[in-house]
Each structure stands twice: as C-alpha cells, then as structure tokens.
Design a protein around this motif. Structure first.
Motif, mmCIF file in Angstrom:
data_model
loop_
_atom_site.group_PDB
_atom_site.id
_atom_site.type_symbol
_atom_site.label_atom_id
_atom_site.label_comp_id
_atom_site.label_asym_id
_atom_site.label_seq_id
_atom_site.Cartn_x
_atom_site.Cartn_y
_atom_site.Cartn_z
ATOM 1 N N THR A 174 -4.361 -4.406 10.429
ATOM 2 C CA THR A 174 -3.851 -3.721 9.239
ATOM 3 C C THR A 174 -2.482 -4.277 8.850
ATOM 4 O O THR A 174 -1.714 -4.735 9.702
ATOM 5 C CB THR A 174 -3.687 -2.202 9.476
ATOM 6 N N ILE A 175 -2.188 -4.204 7.554
ATOM 7 C CA ILE A 175 -0.863 -4.540 7.029
ATOM 8 C C ILE A 175 -0.452 -3.407 6.101
ATOM 9 O O ILE A 175 -1.272 -2.890 5.337
ATOM 10 C CB ILE A 175 -0.871 -5.874 6.263
ATOM 11 N N PHE A 176 0.824 -3.025 6.185
ATOM 12 C CA PHE A 176 1.320 -1.922 5.358
ATOM 13 C C PHE A 176 2.626 -2.341 4.709
ATOM 14 O O PHE A 176 3.596 -2.660 5.395
ATOM 15 C CB PHE A 176 1.544 -0.679 6.227
ATOM 16 N N LEU A 177 2.658 -2.346 3.373
ATOM 17 C CA LEU A 177 3.882 -2.603 2.615
ATOM 18 C C LEU A 177 4.522 -1.265 2.289
ATOM 19 O O LEU A 177 3.963 -0.457 1.549
ATOM 20 C CB LEU A 177 3.574 -3.322 1.298
ATOM 21 N N GLY A 178 5.706 -1.019 2.869
ATOM 22 C CA GLY A 178 6.378 0.252 2.644
ATOM 23 C C GLY A 178 7.777 0.054 2.116
ATOM 24 O O GLY A 178 8.221 -1.056 1.858
ATOM 25 N N MET B 281 -5.107 -13.431 8.896
ATOM 26 C CA MET B 281 -5.793 -12.412 8.092
ATOM 27 C C MET B 281 -7.252 -12.204 8.494
ATOM 28 O O MET B 281 -7.923 -11.334 7.941
ATOM 29 C CB MET B 281 -5.738 -12.804 6.609
ATOM 30 N N ASP B 282 -7.740 -12.973 9.471
ATOM 31 C CA ASP B 282 -9.177 -12.950 9.788
ATOM 32 C C ASP B 282 -9.701 -11.565 10.131
ATOM 33 O O ASP B 282 -10.839 -11.227 9.803
ATOM 34 C CB ASP B 282 -9.478 -13.902 10.957
ATOM 35 N N ASN B 283 -8.874 -10.753 10.826
ATOM 36 C CA ASN B 283 -9.339 -9.446 11.289
ATOM 37 C C ASN B 283 -8.756 -8.275 10.496
ATOM 38 O O ASN B 283 -8.946 -7.119 10.863
ATOM 39 C CB ASN B 283 -8.982 -9.274 12.773
ATOM 40 N N VAL B 284 -8.022 -8.596 9.415
ATOM 41 C CA VAL B 284 -7.399 -7.531 8.626
ATOM 42 C C VAL B 284 -8.454 -6.837 7.769
ATOM 43 O O VAL B 284 -9.097 -7.458 6.925
ATOM 44 C CB VAL B 284 -6.260 -8.086 7.736
ATOM 45 N N THR B 285 -8.612 -5.543 7.997
ATOM 46 C CA THR B 285 -9.600 -4.771 7.223
ATOM 47 C C THR B 285 -8.938 -3.790 6.262
ATOM 48 O O THR B 285 -9.586 -3.312 5.334
ATOM 49 C CB THR B 285 -10.532 -3.978 8.166
ATOM 50 N N GLU B 286 -7.658 -3.483 6.511
ATOM 51 C CA GLU B 286 -6.939 -2.544 5.629
ATOM 52 C C GLU B 286 -5.573 -3.122 5.310
ATOM 53 O O GLU B 286 -4.810 -3.463 6.204
ATOM 54 C CB GLU B 286 -6.787 -1.190 6.324
ATOM 55 N N PHE B 287 -5.277 -3.229 4.003
ATOM 56 C CA PHE B 287 -4.009 -3.796 3.539
ATOM 57 C C PHE B 287 -3.474 -2.822 2.492
ATOM 58 O O PHE B 287 -3.974 -2.758 1.374
ATOM 59 C CB PHE B 287 -4.256 -5.178 2.939
ATOM 60 N N THR B 288 -2.466 -2.036 2.888
ATOM 61 C CA THR B 288 -1.953 -0.933 2.065
ATOM 62 C C THR B 288 -0.633 -1.298 1.411
ATOM 63 O O THR B 288 0.202 -1.956 2.033
ATOM 64 C CB THR B 288 -1.737 0.321 2.935
ATOM 65 N N SER B 289 -0.444 -0.839 0.193
ATOM 66 C CA SER B 289 0.877 -0.876 -0.429
ATOM 67 C C SER B 289 1.238 0.518 -0.918
ATOM 68 O O SER B 289 0.417 1.189 -1.549
ATOM 69 C CB SER B 289 0.927 -1.847 -1.609
ATOM 70 N N GLU B 290 2.465 0.943 -0.607
ATOM 71 C CA GLU B 290 2.985 2.149 -1.235
ATOM 72 C C GLU B 290 3.257 1.850 -2.708
ATOM 73 O O GLU B 290 3.501 0.703 -3.086
ATOM 74 C CB GLU B 290 4.272 2.600 -0.547
ATOM 75 N N ALA B 291 3.239 2.892 -3.537
ATOM 76 C CA ALA B 291 3.408 2.690 -4.976
ATOM 77 C C ALA B 291 4.001 3.932 -5.617
ATOM 78 O O ALA B 291 3.707 5.059 -5.203
ATOM 79 C CB ALA B 291 2.056 2.376 -5.620
ATOM 80 N N PHE C 123 -4.050 -6.496 -6.041
ATOM 81 C CA PHE C 123 -5.480 -6.581 -5.729
ATOM 82 C C PHE C 123 -5.889 -8.022 -5.438
ATOM 83 O O PHE C 123 -6.571 -8.301 -4.442
ATOM 84 C CB PHE C 123 -6.290 -6.010 -6.896
ATOM 85 N N ASP C 124 -5.457 -8.953 -6.282
ATOM 86 C CA ASP C 124 -5.805 -10.362 -6.095
ATOM 87 C C ASP C 124 -5.183 -10.937 -4.822
ATOM 88 O O ASP C 124 -5.715 -11.874 -4.224
ATOM 89 C CB ASP C 124 -5.358 -11.204 -7.300
ATOM 90 N N GLY C 125 -4.032 -10.350 -4.409
ATOM 91 C CA GLY C 125 -3.343 -10.836 -3.214
ATOM 92 C C GLY C 125 -3.875 -10.261 -1.914
ATOM 93 O O GLY C 125 -3.343 -10.568 -0.850
ATOM 94 N N GLY C 126 -4.898 -9.426 -1.993
ATOM 95 C CA GLY C 126 -5.536 -8.932 -0.779
ATOM 96 C C GLY C 126 -5.306 -7.470 -0.461
ATOM 97 O O GLY C 126 -5.911 -6.929 0.474
ATOM 98 N N VAL C 127 -4.434 -6.799 -1.222
ATOM 99 C CA VAL C 127 -4.211 -5.372 -0.982
ATOM 100 C C VAL C 127 -5.477 -4.606 -1.377
ATOM 101 O O VAL C 127 -6.015 -4.806 -2.468
ATOM 102 C CB VAL C 127 -2.991 -4.857 -1.782
ATOM 103 N N ASN C 128 -5.959 -3.738 -0.478
ATOM 104 C CA ASN C 128 -7.187 -2.993 -0.782
ATOM 105 C C ASN C 128 -7.009 -1.478 -0.675
ATOM 106 O O ASN C 128 -7.981 -0.724 -0.756
ATOM 107 C CB ASN C 128 -8.348 -3.452 0.120
ATOM 108 N N ARG C 129 -5.748 -1.047 -0.487
ATOM 109 C CA ARG C 129 -5.488 0.402 -0.400
ATOM 110 C C ARG C 129 -4.139 0.690 -1.042
ATOM 111 O O ARG C 129 -3.151 0.000 -0.774
ATOM 112 C CB ARG C 129 -5.479 0.845 1.061
ATOM 113 N N LEU C 130 -4.090 1.718 -1.896
ATOM 114 C CA LEU C 130 -2.846 2.151 -2.534
ATOM 115 C C LEU C 130 -2.466 3.526 -2.023
ATOM 116 O O LEU C 130 -3.307 4.433 -1.959
ATOM 117 C CB LEU C 130 -2.994 2.224 -4.049
ATOM 118 N N SER C 131 -1.190 3.686 -1.659
ATOM 119 C CA SER C 131 -0.667 4.984 -1.248
ATOM 120 C C SER C 131 0.410 5.387 -2.241
ATOM 121 O O SER C 131 1.497 4.818 -2.266
ATOM 122 C CB SER C 131 -0.079 4.889 0.165
#
Length: 381
Positions: A58-62, A87-97, A111-119
């Motif tokens: 997982t990756i989280f942009l906070g 990034m091979d095993n990354v299944t969740e990539f979140t950005s706060e917004a 979205f194009d950069g790989g983020v698949n979850r918005l918080s």
C-alpha cells in the motif's frame, strides 16, 4: 520488511483549527523543490534498505493536503513514486483530498498516476460548523467532487467525518450522517474531536472559549454512528472505520496489525527493521539533510520486546475482529494468556472484552472506552 509507504505532503491552503499535523501554508513554499527532494529521499532509503521494500502492498499520500498541489506537481510526484517504490505488489494507493481543491485535471492526474482510492476530508455537512473548525469547502463542493471522482473512474472513495465538535448538536450529527449515506460510497471514517496542543482550538480551550459537547452527548453521538452504519450495511471493522465488504483500508490495517511501514517527507514517521523513527519537521532541515545525501531522520527508537507486545495489544484491539491467539503466538512465540491472562479475565468480567478460542476483541461497550482498555495492557519492564 515494510508492507506500506506513507508520503507526507505538508502544504495546505488553509490550516484547520483542530489540526496538529506538520503543515505549512502553501503560498511562497518551495513545493517543486520539495517534490524532487522526496524523490531523493525515496532513492536513498530504497538503496540503503533494499530488503525492506520488496513487498510493498500500500501507498498513502497524506498531509497537509496532497490535493493542494497542481496537476503537474501531482504528475511529477507520482512519477517519482513509481520510479523508486516497487509497485508490483501494490494493491491500494490512497490520496487524501479536500473537496474544494480537486479539479478534474488533478483528479485525472491522480487516477492516471496509479492512485485508486480517495480519502476526502468532509468532517461535517453543516456549513456553520465547517466555518467554525476552519474548513473552506461547501456541501456542493463535496457533491461535485464525488460525482467527478466516479466519472474519472474512482470506485474506492472514503469520507472523513467528525463529531464532538464545538457547539455541535445531535440533530446536526444525524443530518451529517444522513447526507453522507446519500452519497452512496463504500467507506466512512468518523472521529471525535481531540483538542491537541499547539492548535487554535487548544488556545481557545485554555481560555475557556471553546464550548464542547458533554462526554455523555459525545458518547451518544458515537452510539448513533455505530447504529446508523450498521443499518446502512457498513461493517465496523475498527473503532472509527466502517466499510462495505472488500473496501476496508488496507493501509491503515498495517498500522493496526503493528507491521512495518516506511515514512517519507518532512515530519513523517516510519517503522522499519524494528526501529520507529521520525523525520525533521521544518522544511529547511528536512531538505538540507536529503541534499547532503543523508536520510532526514531526527529521532529513532529501537522498539523493545515488551513494547512490541504492548503495541500489538493497543493497535490490534482497535480492530473489531480483535487479536487472534495464533497471530500473537506467531509473533512472540508465547501465548497471549501467558502475558495477559489476569488483565483479560478482569476486562471480560467488566464486559469490555470478549475472549474465546480464536482470540480477544472489544465488546460494543468496550469501544466507548477503548483508551482505558488499552492502558491495561502495559507491561512492567
């Protein structure tokens, strides 16, 4: 070995009255330089600890607020992340917004950069309460941004809500929940206000000018929260988090399962190779360290064996599934009963814990006094 990566973007267009995170007003800040230095820090860390970054999930942009960046800055940040983080095993990539900062160009860049979850930090649907806590968005911003996110392709969207706010009534809280449910999204987080030192609210509180709901009212708000989430088909999987099946936060579970994660950016915290650490908070100190070819760490603490066991209990009991006996034994080669039998017995007798052959977990009653329960699991050195 790290399972997750946290990346701190410390810039904000406004500073909320309750916020004590490491943050800076966006204006006149070296944002482009900061992004490049983040890339350098990631490069330094992944070269120094290559084994720790092999299984990132997982990756989280906070922040701060990642969405304070321009679309071009977002694109560059995400490019650097993909360059240095496997990034091979990354299944969740979140950005706060923030709802009033997300243009369609920014949304598309994420979205194009790989983020698949918005918080999204919504906090309340009451305009007066929002103004009082220092938020600048309107309800229309929320509705428009969520519609735009769905149009771009986001399916995993979360809202942050707050209760126990100054002057907040039960009617206002119920109205916020009703409006939140109408948005038909799969994840909600809801937190009670904590008045932290070095915040605007703390200054008001010490002067007797902050009028908070009573403890009983706050507890009633939490009770309504749990009941309403259940009524709307959302599973409470942690004290403050609720989701439809398959949409619980994988990144936050890393924290609650007491597993390791890397932290990048000014003021970021991490936990690698048994060491908890934090980076320099001031931008200049952080950037100077990285420019000198050093990891910008200002504090390190080697976690003791007892501390690991305590943290397993504090963090694991936040999850409604609790702590399985098998996980505890696998980690510590000892049974939970050996370390904590008297504490567990006492808390079960008080109706705050459930205990069976699978493990232990907070009862519904226990969730109201979680912090008091967690303190019972401190071990004597």
């Amino acid at each position: 070995m790290a399972r997750g990566v946290y990346i701190h973007i410390p810039f904000c267009h406004q500073i909320c009255n309750y916020c004590d995170f490491n943050k800076f007003y966006f204006k006149n800040q070296p944002v482009d330089e900061y992004i490049e230095i983040l890339g350098k820090e990631m490069e330094l860390a992944t070269k120094k600890y290559p084994e720790s970054f092999k299984q990132i999930e997982t990756i989280f942009l906070g922040g701060g607020t990642p969405t304070a960046l321009s679309s071009k800055q977002i694109e560059r940040l995400l490019e650097l992340i993909r360059t240095y983080i496997p990034m091979d095993n990354v299944t969740e990539f979140t950005s706060e917004a923030n709802p009033d900062e997300l243009s369609e160009a920014k949304m598309q860049a994420l979205f194009d950069g790989g983020v698949n979850r918005l918080s999204m930090g919504v906090q309340s649907f009451d305009q007066e309460l929002l103004k009082n806590i220092g938020r600048t968005h309107s309800n229309n911003h929320v509705y428009e941004t969520i519609a735009m996110a769905k149009k771009v392709g986001f399916r995993n969207i979360s809202l942050d809500l707050m209760y126990g706010l100054p002057g907040q009534t039960m009617a206002q809280w119920k109205d916020t929940l009703e409006k939140a449910f109408a948005l038909d999204i799969p994840h909600y987080s809801a937190y009670s206000l904590i008045v932290e030192p070095k915040t605007i609210f703390y200054n008001q509180y010490t002067k007797g000018k902050l009028h908070l709901p009573t403890e009983d009212l706050e507890a009633d708000m939490y009770d309504v929260l749990m009941s309403q989430m259940e009524a709307h088909g959302l599973l409470q999987y942690e004290i403050s988090n609720f989701a439809l099946s398959g949409f619980s936060s994988k990144h936050n579970k890393i924290y609650w399962e007491n597993d390791e994660y890397a932290g990048f950016g000014a003021g970021a915290h991490g936990y690698l190779a048994g060491v908890r650490y934090s980076n320099h908070g001031p931008l200049k100190k952080y950037m100077d360290a990285v420019n000198a070819g050093e990891l910008p760490i200002v504090y390190e603490h080697v976690v003791t064996e007892n501390e690991k066991r305590e943290e397993q209990m504090f963090l694991g009991l936040r999850k409604t599934e609790g702590i399985p006996h098998s996980i505890y034994e696998e980690k510590f080669k000892e049974s939970m009963q050996r370390d904590y039998s008297q504490v567990i017995e006492k808390l079960v007798s008080e109706g705050l814990l459930e205990h069976d052959t699978k493990g232990i977990r907070l009862t519904r009653k226990g969730r109201f006094v979680g912090n008091e329960v967690f303190q019972q699991f401190l071990l004597e050195d």
